[in-house]
Design a protein around this motif. Structure first.
Motif, PDB file in Angstrom:
ATOM      1  N   PHE A  19      17.109 -13.574  25.798  1.00 27.29           N
ATOM      2  CA  PHE A  19      15.759 -13.022  25.660  1.00 27.29           C
ATOM      3  C   PHE A  19      15.567 -11.820  26.580  1.00 27.29           C
ATOM      4  O   PHE A  19      15.049 -10.773  26.168  1.00 27.29           O
ATOM      5  CB  PHE A  19      14.724 -14.110  25.983  1.00 27.29           C
ATOM      6  N   ILE A  20      16.006 -11.938  27.824  1.00 31.66           N
ATOM      7  CA  ILE A  20      15.844 -10.843  28.787  1.00 31.66           C
ATOM      8  C   ILE A  20      16.687  -9.640  28.373  1.00 31.66           C
ATOM      9  O   ILE A  20      16.232  -8.494  28.467  1.00 31.66           O
ATOM     10  CB  ILE A  20      16.181 -11.324  30.214  1.00 31.66           C
ATOM     11  N   ALA A  21      17.902  -9.875  27.884  1.00 32.51           N
ATOM     12  CA  ALA A  21      18.754  -8.767  27.433  1.00 32.51           C
ATOM     13  C   ALA A  21      18.138  -8.072  26.218  1.00 32.51           C
ATOM     14  O   ALA A  21      18.128  -6.834  26.140  1.00 32.51           O
ATOM     15  CB  ALA A  21      20.155  -9.282  27.104  1.00 32.51           C
ATOM     16  N   ILE A  22      17.602  -8.845  25.287  1.00 34.23           N
ATOM     17  CA  ILE A  22      16.954  -8.256  24.105  1.00 34.23           C
ATOM     18  C   ILE A  22      15.702  -7.488  24.524  1.00 34.23           C
ATOM     19  O   ILE A  22      15.435  -6.406  24.002  1.00 34.23           O
ATOM     20  CB  ILE A  22      16.619  -9.357  23.074  1.00 34.23           C
ATOM     21  N   LEU A  23      14.970  -8.032  25.471  1.00 35.50           N
ATOM     22  CA  LEU A  23      13.786  -7.334  25.971  1.00 35.50           C
ATOM     23  C   LEU A  23      14.188  -5.993  26.594  1.00 35.50           C
ATOM     24  O   LEU A  23      13.495  -4.982  26.409  1.00 35.50           O
ATOM     25  CB  LEU A  23      13.041  -8.199  26.980  1.00 35.50           C
ATOM     26  N   ARG A  24      15.312  -5.965  27.279  1.00 42.13           N
ATOM     27  CA  ARG A  24      15.792  -4.702  27.852  1.00 42.13           C
ATOM     28  C   ARG A  24      16.060  -3.683  26.749  1.00 42.13           C
ATOM     29  O   ARG A  24      15.699  -2.517  26.860  1.00 42.13           O
ATOM     30  CB  ARG A  24      17.055  -4.936  28.681  1.00 42.13           C
ATOM     31  N   PHE A  25      16.692  -4.138  25.665  1.00 41.27           N
ATOM     32  CA  PHE A  25      16.952  -3.237  24.544  1.00 41.27           C
ATOM     33  C   PHE A  25      15.645  -2.716  23.944  1.00 41.27           C
ATOM     34  O   PHE A  25      15.491  -1.521  23.704  1.00 41.27           O
ATOM     35  CB  PHE A  25      17.780  -3.943  23.466  1.00 41.27           C
ATOM     36  N   LEU A  26      14.705  -3.617  23.710  1.00 40.14           N
ATOM     37  CA  LEU A  26      13.440  -3.212  23.090  1.00 40.14           C
ATOM     38  C   LEU A  26      12.645  -2.256  23.979  1.00 40.14           C
ATOM     39  O   LEU A  26      12.049  -1.296  23.490  1.00 40.14           O
ATOM     40  CB  LEU A  26      12.596  -4.441  22.748  1.00 40.14           C
ATOM     41  N   LEU A  27      12.659  -2.514  25.272  1.00 38.99           N
ATOM     42  CA  LEU A  27      11.929  -1.643  26.190  1.00 38.99           C
ATOM     43  C   LEU A  27      12.506  -0.229  26.211  1.00 38.99           C
ATOM     44  O   LEU A  27      11.771   0.746  26.241  1.00 38.99           O
ATOM     45  CB  LEU A  27      11.908  -2.236  27.602  1.00 38.99           C
ATOM     46  N   GLN A  28      13.841  -0.131  26.163  1.00 40.74           N
ATOM     47  CA  GLN A  28      14.409   1.215  26.133  1.00 40.74           C
ATOM     48  C   GLN A  28      14.279   1.830  24.751  1.00 40.74           C
ATOM     49  O   GLN A  28      14.162   3.031  24.626  1.00 40.74           O
ATOM     50  CB  GLN A  28      15.843   1.247  26.649  1.00 40.74           C
TER      51      GLN A  28
END
Length: 180
Positions: A19-28
């Motif tokens: 979830f945190i890794a996907i959130l990083r992708f979405l934020l960038q």
């Protein structure tokens, strides 16, 4: 009958980190404010495992896909541990499919809850300077803009969140058969 605690722990840790890794992708992807404390926390949590993946150069149109690869690998590892723990062997094709669909489903889930959160924030505290509402609005505004091009606000009522929520639900109902 309850679930095995080992499986619960492995799956929970894997899901949280994915979830945190996907959130990083979405934020960038949405070019969210890098200096937001939530963005900073997400980057710091994922920095160590991301470093070798970023060297692979998984960039397309300026978008770094290494966080999605990290989420995929974390899910593969979690499924592999669970399958081996259960003595079911290591069915790599099945694990890869479950993991890829799981990553896509998690992206949709994050966007779903971000949309609901941004709608609630727009009712309760519009323009709130707190970092969490700012991130939610930055995550959802690009989606709203796409839908607004097709369906403009009618009489001051923006229907884009409803369209997005229905679209996500429709896609996730089709993905459900591929998830464990």
């Amino acid at each position: 009958m309850g679930q095995d605690p080992i499986i619960l722990i492995v799956r929970t840790i894997g899901e949280i980190f994915a979830f945190i890794a996907i959130l990083r992708f979405l934020l960038q992807a949405v070019k969210a404010d890098y200096y937001n404390p939530i963005s900073q926390a997400v980057v710091k949590i994922t920095q160590v495992p991301m470093a070798p993946l970023q060297k692979m150069g998984l960039r397309i149109r300026g978008l770094d896909f290494s966080p999605l690869l990290l989420a995929f690998l974390v899910k593969v590892l979690a499924f592999a541990i669970i399958f081996l723990y259960l003595g079911a062997g290591f069915p790599l094709p099945s694990i890869a499919i479950f993991s890829a669909v799981g990553v896509f489903s998690n992206i949709l889930t994050i966007l779903f809850w971000a949309t609901i959160g941004s709608v609630i924030i727009s009712w309760v505290a519009p323009g709130n300077p707190h970092p969490a509402p700012q991130i939610l609005l930055q995550l959802t505004e690009p989606l709203y803009a796409i839908v607004r091009k097709v369906i403009p606000p009618i009489g001051g009522l923006d229907l884009s969140p409803i369209v997005i929520l229905l679209g996500i639900q429709l896609i996730q109902s089709q993905l459900a058969r591929f998830l464990v």
